[in-house]
Design a protein around this motif. Structure first.
Motif, mmCIF file in Angstrom:
data_model
loop_
_atom_site.group_PDB
_atom_site.id
_atom_site.type_symbol
_atom_site.label_atom_id
_atom_site.label_comp_id
_atom_site.label_asym_id
_atom_site.label_seq_id
_atom_site.Cartn_x
_atom_site.Cartn_y
_atom_site.Cartn_z
ATOM 1 N N CYS A 39 0.841 -1.203 0.000
ATOM 2 C CA CYS A 39 0.000 0.000 0.000
ATOM 3 C C CYS A 39 0.873 1.249 0.000
ATOM 4 O O CYS A 39 0.607 2.199 -0.739
ATOM 5 C CB CYS A 39 -0.925 -0.010 1.204
ATOM 6 S SG CYS A 39 -2.016 1.422 1.277
ATOM 7 N N ARG A 40 1.917 1.246 0.813
ATOM 8 C CA ARG A 40 2.833 2.387 0.848
ATOM 9 C C ARG A 40 3.498 2.590 -0.514
ATOM 10 O O ARG A 40 3.628 3.716 -0.997
ATOM 11 C CB ARG A 40 3.884 2.191 1.931
ATOM 12 C CG ARG A 40 3.383 2.508 3.333
ATOM 13 C CD ARG A 40 4.520 2.601 4.320
ATOM 14 N NE ARG A 40 5.216 1.326 4.490
ATOM 15 C CZ ARG A 40 4.840 0.347 5.308
ATOM 16 N NH1 ARG A 40 3.771 0.492 6.035
ATOM 17 N NH2 ARG A 40 5.542 -0.765 5.394
ATOM 18 N N LYS A 41 3.916 1.478 -1.147
ATOM 19 C CA LYS A 41 4.552 1.578 -2.456
ATOM 20 C C LYS A 41 3.571 2.113 -3.499
ATOM 21 O O LYS A 41 3.935 2.932 -4.354
ATOM 22 C CB LYS A 41 5.070 0.213 -2.905
ATOM 23 C CG LYS A 41 6.275 -0.267 -2.154
ATOM 24 C CD LYS A 41 6.702 -1.621 -2.693
ATOM 25 C CE LYS A 41 7.817 -2.240 -1.901
ATOM 26 N NZ LYS A 41 8.145 -3.586 -2.411
ATOM 27 N N TYR A 42 2.334 1.642 -3.430
ATOM 28 C CA TYR A 42 1.304 2.064 -4.387
ATOM 29 C C TYR A 42 1.002 3.552 -4.235
ATOM 30 O O TYR A 42 0.970 4.291 -5.223
ATOM 31 C CB TYR A 42 0.050 1.220 -4.186
ATOM 32 C CG TYR A 42 -1.105 1.568 -5.085
ATOM 33 C CD1 TYR A 42 -0.938 1.692 -6.458
ATOM 34 C CD2 TYR A 42 -2.372 1.751 -4.569
ATOM 35 C CE1 TYR A 42 -2.010 2.001 -7.288
ATOM 36 C CE2 TYR A 42 -3.446 2.059 -5.387
ATOM 37 C CZ TYR A 42 -3.252 2.178 -6.748
ATOM 38 O OH TYR A 42 -4.308 2.488 -7.558
ATOM 39 N N ILE A 43 0.835 4.004 -3.009
ATOM 40 C CA ILE A 43 0.559 5.421 -2.761
ATOM 41 C C ILE A 43 1.739 6.275 -3.200
ATOM 42 O O ILE A 43 1.561 7.348 -3.779
ATOM 43 C CB ILE A 43 0.210 5.650 -1.276
ATOM 44 C CG1 ILE A 43 -1.143 5.008 -0.972
ATOM 45 C CG2 ILE A 43 0.197 7.133 -0.939
ATOM 46 C CD1 ILE A 43 -1.503 4.990 0.497
ATOM 47 N N SER A 44 2.943 5.800 -2.949
ATOM 48 C CA SER A 44 4.138 6.527 -3.362
ATOM 49 C C SER A 44 4.191 6.661 -4.884
ATOM 50 O O SER A 44 4.512 7.735 -5.420
ATOM 51 C CB SER A 44 5.383 5.815 -2.854
ATOM 52 O OG SER A 44 6.546 6.440 -3.317
ATOM 53 N N ALA A 45 3.872 5.582 -5.591
ATOM 54 C CA ALA A 45 3.879 5.627 -7.057
ATOM 55 C C ALA A 45 2.832 6.608 -7.574
ATOM 56 O O ALA A 45 3.088 7.357 -8.526
ATOM 57 C CB ALA A 45 3.629 4.233 -7.621
ATOM 58 N N LEU A 46 1.659 6.621 -6.941
ATOM 59 C CA LEU A 46 0.617 7.571 -7.342
ATOM 60 C C LEU A 46 1.064 9.011 -7.114
ATOM 61 O O LEU A 46 0.858 9.880 -7.972
ATOM 62 C CB LEU A 46 -0.673 7.309 -6.554
ATOM 63 C CG LEU A 46 -1.485 6.096 -6.958
ATOM 64 C CD1 LEU A 46 -2.630 5.887 -5.975
ATOM 65 C CD2 LEU A 46 -2.022 6.262 -8.362
ATOM 66 N N ASP A 47 1.665 9.264 -5.960
ATOM 67 C CA ASP A 47 2.129 10.613 -5.654
ATOM 68 C C ASP A 47 3.209 11.080 -6.620
ATOM 69 O O ASP A 47 3.212 12.227 -7.071
ATOM 70 C CB ASP A 47 2.637 10.688 -4.218
ATOM 71 C CG ASP A 47 1.531 10.593 -3.192
ATOM 72 O OD1 ASP A 47 0.350 10.819 -3.565
ATOM 73 O OD2 ASP A 47 1.823 10.281 -2.020
ATOM 74 N N LYS A 48 4.136 10.181 -6.953
ATOM 75 C CA LYS A 48 5.205 10.538 -7.891
ATOM 76 C C LYS A 48 4.642 10.820 -9.276
ATOM 77 O O LYS A 48 5.106 11.730 -9.965
ATOM 78 C CB LYS A 48 6.242 9.421 -7.964
ATOM 79 C CG LYS A 48 7.118 9.335 -6.745
ATOM 80 C CD LYS A 48 8.113 8.198 -6.848
ATOM 81 C CE LYS A 48 8.929 8.084 -5.577
ATOM 82 N NZ LYS A 48 9.855 6.935 -5.647
ATOM 83 N N ALA A 49 3.646 10.040 -9.691
ATOM 84 C CA ALA A 49 3.050 10.242 -11.008
ATOM 85 C C ALA A 49 2.288 11.560 -11.058
ATOM 86 O O ALA A 49 2.328 12.281 -12.064
ATOM 87 C CB ALA A 49 2.111 9.093 -11.338
ATOM 88 N N ALA A 50 1.624 11.907 -9.979
ATOM 89 C CA ALA A 50 0.850 13.150 -9.941
ATOM 90 C C ALA A 50 1.768 14.369 -9.927
ATOM 91 O O ALA A 50 1.393 15.438 -10.413
ATOM 92 C CB ALA A 50 -0.059 13.158 -8.716
ATOM 93 N N LYS A 51 2.949 14.197 -9.391
ATOM 94 C CA LYS A 51 3.893 15.311 -9.292
ATOM 95 C C LYS A 51 4.453 15.701 -10.657
ATOM 96 O O LYS A 51 4.779 16.863 -10.885
ATOM 97 C CB LYS A 51 5.032 14.905 -8.354
ATOM 98 C CG LYS A 51 5.984 16.028 -8.012
ATOM 99 C CD LYS A 51 6.894 15.664 -6.879
ATOM 100 C CE LYS A 51 7.840 14.546 -7.233
ATOM 101 N NZ LYS A 51 8.855 14.320 -6.213
ATOM 102 N N LYS A 52 4.532 14.748 -11.594
ATOM 103 C CA LYS A 52 5.149 15.027 -12.882
ATOM 104 C C LYS A 52 4.200 15.637 -13.851
ATOM 105 O O LYS A 52 3.063 15.629 -13.839
ATOM 106 C CB LYS A 52 5.716 13.744 -13.466
ATOM 107 C CG LYS A 52 6.878 13.258 -12.647
ATOM 108 C CD LYS A 52 7.504 12.031 -13.242
ATOM 109 C CE LYS A 52 8.663 11.598 -12.367
ATOM 110 N NZ LYS A 52 9.367 10.477 -12.842
#
Length: 64
Positions: A51-64
């Protein structure tokens, strides 16, 4: 093919953006699949980590 120099640059950058977006989207969907598999297995420790990895990936994608 565009006749204007700025439009030609836009074609190139759009292609690069599209390639990047496809790879990011694929990585997010893969991470989501792994997270959901951990939930289905009822493994709380692994599910929390995924879950932490998934949320991190979502946050990184939204940042770009």
């Amino acid at each position: 093919m565009p006749n204007i120099k700025g439009a030609l640059k836009r074609v190139h950058t759009s292609a690069e953006d599209r390639t990047r977006n496809r790879s990011v989207k694929a990585a997010i969907l893969t991470q989501r699949r792994v997270f959901l598999a951990a939930l289905e297995a009822k493994d709380k420790v692994k599910a929390a980590a995924e879950c932490r990895k998934y949320i991190s990936a979502l946050d990184k994608a939204a940042k770009k």
